[in-house]
Scaffold this active site. Structure first.
Site, short mmCIF file in Angstrom:
data_model
loop_
_atom_site.label_atom_id
_atom_site.label_comp_id
_atom_site.label_asym_id
_atom_site.label_seq_id
_atom_site.Cartn_x
_atom_site.Cartn_y
_atom_site.Cartn_z
CD GLU A 289 71.84 80.01 51.30
OE1 GLU A 289 71.52 79.10 52.08
OE2 GLU A 289 71.14 80.34 50.32
CE LYS A 352 67.87 78.68 55.67
NZ LYS A 352 68.13 78.01 54.38
CB CYS A 403 67.91 80.61 51.30
SG CYS A 403 67.55 79.73 49.75
#
Length: 533
Positions: A289, A352, A403
């Site tokens: 990321e 995301k 994440c």
């Protein structure tokens, strides 16, 4: 003696039993110690047997207390757990966000403490109900905390403390909720062995033997649960590139050209080693990321640099990028497959789906600004994606999450349902520390076991590494360092019982928690009638 006389003699006994909890001067330190025990079960400490001890401590402290006292004791446990567990959140943002988040999470353990106090009549009446009651209450508390507010924050779930434990394998059967339930059941068994004196006819050794047998069953079954999902056997070679950042902190974004260059240069260096015959050519390269916070779809220079790396290595690269739009003042956190020769494949891109509130977007910004001006550090709100992170890289179908998304059961499971053969977690730990990174890696380990998939975590600064379907970690990198790891990974296309069951195990356990609370309400009502009579 008349029936009325017998009832009158019973009433005082009921009242005394209901009020005979631990003295408050003892319950308070027990509640705090319970939070410390829970904390030490998590990485980076990893003393996983202390998790059931912490569960037992809170159960004992809150038992037979008024609801307000139970909530207060649960809150103390929560603060002792979450304040140090989440200390990495204050490294670069100041104290206020850390304090508010810790207090919010502790509030859910306050609810658990109140619920534990409420169900006291159930476990008083059926002593061996302690383990299942404790188990379902913990699962219910986590189910609520994982979803509220703003989509929840599942950090610190009991299941994530068991990455080195034989109890981790229970995830293969029912995912994180079942592992949490089993850990809490173990804590309930400890309470059964400790709480009060046993009646003379039964003695003490028989129930203690039962407690020990119950604990051995939980550990034994966990050790015996198989891992993997089958339906595969084919393998691919994958490289993780951890390019590192010039310096840790919130200003990593200001260093975005240097961060992109680090990942390009490290990949080109790997290509040189491949060309020299030192390492085999990978089938896929994974960048973390934020490896390109310069939008490579709009910046020709950034796109050219990524193409340089892909062409040099001769393999597709999964690039973690921040993309502008779709609207003004909006951005997206994405994983883009960048192919050698042709560049970005926009048909194989994941956005995301669960941006982090107050970090990647600010809900109720004007109100939040009254609490802290720090919210204005988030200048552009991240927009959530809508599709699961299923990315077909040719040699392998990836299940990509970004994440903190690894903490959410459904986001990971939906990639496997979509055909993912390898789980990938792209993350940026540059604003945190090694404790946060190791806590996140523990979640990756649980997901690998849960879905019977090999998995990997790719971080800008560490910890990066590969995880086998049985939860074992290989080639873990150091923190705040540049590194490349390459590994042959066996793929899987089958489905574990946990994958097939989906959210049903959690729903069933939450339903049982609600039923226990209802039964406790009935018993409390009967007790009031008995006392009044």
């Amino acid at each position: 003696m008349t029936t009325l006389d017998r009832d009158e003699t019973r009433a005082p006994v009921v009242v005394r039993a209901a009020s005979a909890g631990l003295p408050l001067r003892v319950a308070v330190p027990v509640a705090v110690a319970a939070g410390v025990a829970l904390l030490l079960a998590f990485p980076p400490y990893g003393w996983w047997p202390l998790a059931p001890v912490g569960v037992a401590g809170l159960a004992v402290a809150a038992h037979r207390r008024r609801l307000r006292a139970g909530a207060g004791l649960g809150f103390l446990t929560g603060v002792a757990l979450f304040a140090p567990l989440l200390a990495w959140t204050n490294l670069h943002t100041g104290l206020l966000p850390w304090v508010l988040l810790s207090l919010l999470q502790a509030g859910y353990l306050a609810l658990l403490g109140a619920a534990t106090a409420w169900v006291s009549p159930v476990v008083d009446r059926w002593r061996w109900a302690w383990p299942p009651v404790t188990g379902v209450l913990w699962v219910g508390q986590e189910a609520l905390r994982d979803r509220t507010p703003f989509g929840g924050f599942p950090w610190g779930r009991l299941a994530f403390s068991q990455d080195e434990s034989p109890l981790l394998r229970w995830a293969w059967l029912g995912g994180a909720p079942l592992v949490t339930g089993v850990v809490a059941v173990a804590g309930g068994l400890l309470v059964v062995g400790w709480w009060r004196r046993w009646s003379a006819p039964e003695g003490v050794w028989r129930p203690l033997a039962g407690v020990a047998a119950g604990l051995l069953v939980l550990v034994g079954v966990g050790s015996a649960v198989p891992t993997g999902a089958g339906g595969g056997g084919r393998s691919v070679r994958v490289a993780i590139v951890q390019g590192n950042v010039p310096r840790l902190g919130l200003d990593f974004n200001a260093q975005r050209q240097a961060v992109l260059n680090n990942h390009v240069d490290t990949t080109v260096e790997l290509a040189g080693r491949v060309g020299a015959g030192e390492v085999p050519r990978p089938d896929l390269v994974v960048w973390p990321e934020n490896s390109s916070d310069i939008d490579p779809l709009r910046s020709a220079a950034a796109g050219a640099r990524i193409s340089e790396a892909a062409d040099a290595i001769g393999a597709p690269i999964l690039v973690g990028a921040v993309l502008s739009g779709p609207g003004a003042g909006e951005v997206r956190n994405a994983g883009i497959l960048w192919r050698p020769g042709t560049g970005p494949d926009l048909t194989q891109m994941y956005t995301k789906r669960h941006p982090v509130p107050f970090a990647e977007y600010v809900p109720m910004r004007s109100l939040a600004r009254m609490v802290s001006s720090q919210v204005d550090r988030v200048r552009a709100d991240f927009v959530a994606g809508v599709a699961p992170g299923v990315v077909d890289a040719g040699a392998v179908v990836l299940g990509d999450v970004i994440c903190f998304e690894v903490a959410y059961d459904g986001l990971v499971r939906e990639t496997v349902d979509g055909g993912a053969q390898l789980l990938v977690v792209q993350t940026n730990n540059a604003t945190f520390d090694v404790a946060e990174a190791r806590q996140q890696l523990a979640m990756v380990r649980l997901r690998a076991v849960e879905h019977g998939r090999a998995a990997l975590m790719a971080s800008t600064v560490g910890v990066s590494g590969f995880v086998a379907p049985d939860g074992r970690v290989s080639d873990a990198t150091g923190f705040n360092t540049r590194a490349v790891v390459v590994r042959q990974v066996t793929l899987s296309a089958g489905r574990t019982p946990a994958t097939r069951a989906g959210g049903w195990p959690e729903s069933a356990l939450v339903g049982l928690a609600v039923a226990v609370l209802a039964v406790a309400g009935v018993l409390r009502r009967r007790r009031e009638v008995t006392v009044a009579g």
